[in-house]
Write a protein that holds these residues in place. Structure first.
Motif, short mmCIF file in Angstrom:
data_model
loop_
_atom_site.label_atom_id
_atom_site.label_comp_id
_atom_site.label_asym_id
_atom_site.label_seq_id
_atom_site.Cartn_x
_atom_site.Cartn_y
_atom_site.Cartn_z
N ASP A 41 0.80 -1.22 0.00
CA ASP A 41 0.00 0.00 0.00
C ASP A 41 0.84 1.28 0.00
OD1 ASP A 41 1.02 -0.37 2.53
OD2 ASP A 41 -0.87 0.05 3.59
N MET A 42 2.14 1.15 -0.06
CA MET A 42 3.03 2.31 -0.07
C MET A 42 3.04 2.97 -1.45
SD MET A 42 7.11 2.39 0.83
CE MET A 42 6.83 1.99 2.55
N GLU A 43 3.05 4.31 -1.48
CA GLU A 43 3.16 5.01 -2.75
C GLU A 43 4.51 4.72 -3.38
OE1 GLU A 43 2.35 9.16 -2.49
OE2 GLU A 43 0.42 8.88 -1.49
N ILE A 44 4.54 4.63 -4.70
CA ILE A 44 5.77 4.19 -5.35
C ILE A 44 6.90 5.22 -5.22
CG2 ILE A 44 4.67 2.60 -6.94
CD1 ILE A 44 4.76 4.65 -9.09
N ARG A 45 6.55 6.49 -5.07
CA ARG A 45 7.61 7.48 -4.87
C ARG A 45 8.32 7.23 -3.54
NH1 ARG A 45 4.37 13.12 -3.47
NH2 ARG A 45 3.41 12.39 -1.54
N ASP A 46 7.57 6.81 -2.51
CA ASP A 46 8.18 6.52 -1.22
C ASP A 46 9.06 5.27 -1.30
OD1 ASP A 46 6.94 8.70 -0.02
OD2 ASP A 46 5.13 7.55 0.43
N ALA B 18 10.64 4.37 -3.96
CA ALA B 18 11.83 4.81 -4.69
C ALA B 18 12.83 5.47 -3.75
CB ALA B 18 11.44 5.77 -5.81
N LYS B 19 12.33 6.30 -2.85
CA LYS B 19 13.21 6.96 -1.87
C LYS B 19 13.93 5.92 -1.01
CE LYS B 19 9.98 10.82 -1.32
NZ LYS B 19 9.06 11.46 -0.35
N LEU B 20 13.17 4.92 -0.56
CA LEU B 20 13.75 3.90 0.31
C LEU B 20 14.82 3.08 -0.40
CD1 LEU B 20 10.56 2.68 2.23
CD2 LEU B 20 12.45 4.06 3.13
N LEU B 21 14.57 2.72 -1.66
CA LEU B 21 15.56 1.97 -2.43
C LEU B 21 16.83 2.80 -2.61
CD1 LEU B 21 13.66 0.12 -5.31
CD2 LEU B 21 14.74 -0.88 -3.30
N LEU B 22 16.67 4.08 -2.92
CA LEU B 22 17.84 4.94 -3.10
C LEU B 22 18.61 5.10 -1.80
CD1 LEU B 22 16.60 7.76 -5.50
CD2 LEU B 22 18.43 6.13 -5.92
N ASP B 23 17.90 5.35 -0.71
CA ASP B 23 18.56 5.53 0.58
C ASP B 23 19.34 4.27 0.98
OD1 ASP B 23 17.57 8.07 0.78
OD2 ASP B 23 15.90 7.53 2.11
N ALA B 24 18.77 3.11 0.65
CA ALA B 24 19.42 1.84 1.00
C ALA B 24 20.44 1.42 -0.05
CB ALA B 24 18.37 0.74 1.14
#
Length: 285
Positions: free
Chosen positions: A97-102, A104-110
């Motif tokens: 249920d997470m928005e895809i922009r969020d 994307a942020k998490l993948l980049l941060d990790a």
């Protein structure tokens, strides 16, 4: 901190009117391994399925970590008794249920290209996999600014000669955490690229001694880079728009693309750099 604030202030521009969620784009029924499986088995699974990462599940089907292709490269034997559990790394918490922009942020941060999608923050069983490739396919390319790749490309690119040894590439990929290395001729013309997946697929990740220098043309029977490099080289010119670079990466299904001028390597752009640019654009619908 400034970069994180920038992420919060801006949005990815994705296709469609409604805000898309991870459940709309994730890959369902993903391939996975268990923490009790041998690393040699996990290597074979990655190789057979052309994957760059695998979710790791425990005996109760809960996700306990993510296995990266970098970890697989460290296994040099066909008979290793090392199990997956000791290599399972951390992963960002992403739910359907997470928005895809969020996401994307998490993948980049990790700094991860793929991550498991959990059914919920309390239900740790796996619902799917989301990747930077999934996300880039849903960027609204027509909304991106007319910015070219020479504004964002990495110009400090490590390269390998076609007659360098594979063992040298393998060792330095581990030390430098490179995902792909362009292969050039001694006239500095780009010939191809070697990726971590190429090494695993070709079965060369266990070849002998490591070299401390990429450009180490050892003589003898040591396998050479030209035996396993991917060709043809996929490239764009420095003036190519970012939107066109995204289209090229999606079309060729590659993680990075060379920027060349008259066959000379000028730089590289990868999925991370393109995702970062997309996140910096205002106007998420």
């Amino acid at each position: 901190m400034q970069e994180a604030a920038c992420y919060q202030a801006h949005s990815l521009i994705f296709q469609g009117v409604k805000q898309m969620i991870v459940g709309d784009i994730m890959t369902k029924d993903p391939v996975y391994v268990r923490e009790s499986d041998l690393m040699t088995y996990a290597r074979q699974v990655m190789r057979d399925n052309h994957l760059h990462g695998l979710p790791v599940l425990d005996e109760n089907d809960r996700v306990v970590g993510m296995l990266d292709v970098q970890d697989i490269l460290r296994i040099r034997s066909n008979r290793s008794e090392v199990t997956v559990g000791g290599y399972a790394g951390e992963f960002p918490l992403i739910t359907p249920d997470m928005e895809i922009r969020d996401a994307a942020k998490l993948l980049l941060d990790a700094q991860q290209h793929r991550a498991p999608v959990l059914n919920s923050s309390t239900d740790k069983t796996i619902a799917g996999i989301v990747s930077d490739s999934n996300l880039l396919k849903h960027v609204r390319l027509t909304k991106l600014p007319r910015k070219s790749v020479d504004d964002i490309m990495n110009t400090k690119v490590t390269t390998a000669y076609h007659d360098d040894t594979i063992s040298g590439i393998w060792g330095n990929m581990l030390d430098g955490k490179y995902t792909g290395v362009p292969v050039i001729s001694h006239a500095d013309e780009v010939l191809g690229i070697v990726t971590r997946s190429d090494i695993i697929k070709a079965g060369f990740a266990r070849t002998g001694n490591r070299s401390s220098d990429f450009h180490d043309s050892l003589s003898g029977d040591a396998p050479k880079v030209e035996r396993m490099m991917s060709t043809p080289i996929y490239s764009v010119s420095p003036g190519t728009l970012i939107s066109k670079a995204i289209e090229a990466i999606i079309h060729y299904d590659v993680g990075r693309i060379c920027v060349t001028d008259d066959k000379k390597l000028m730089g590289m752009v990868d999925r991370f750099s393109l995702m970062k640019e997309c996140l910096a654009v205002q106007g998420f619908e």
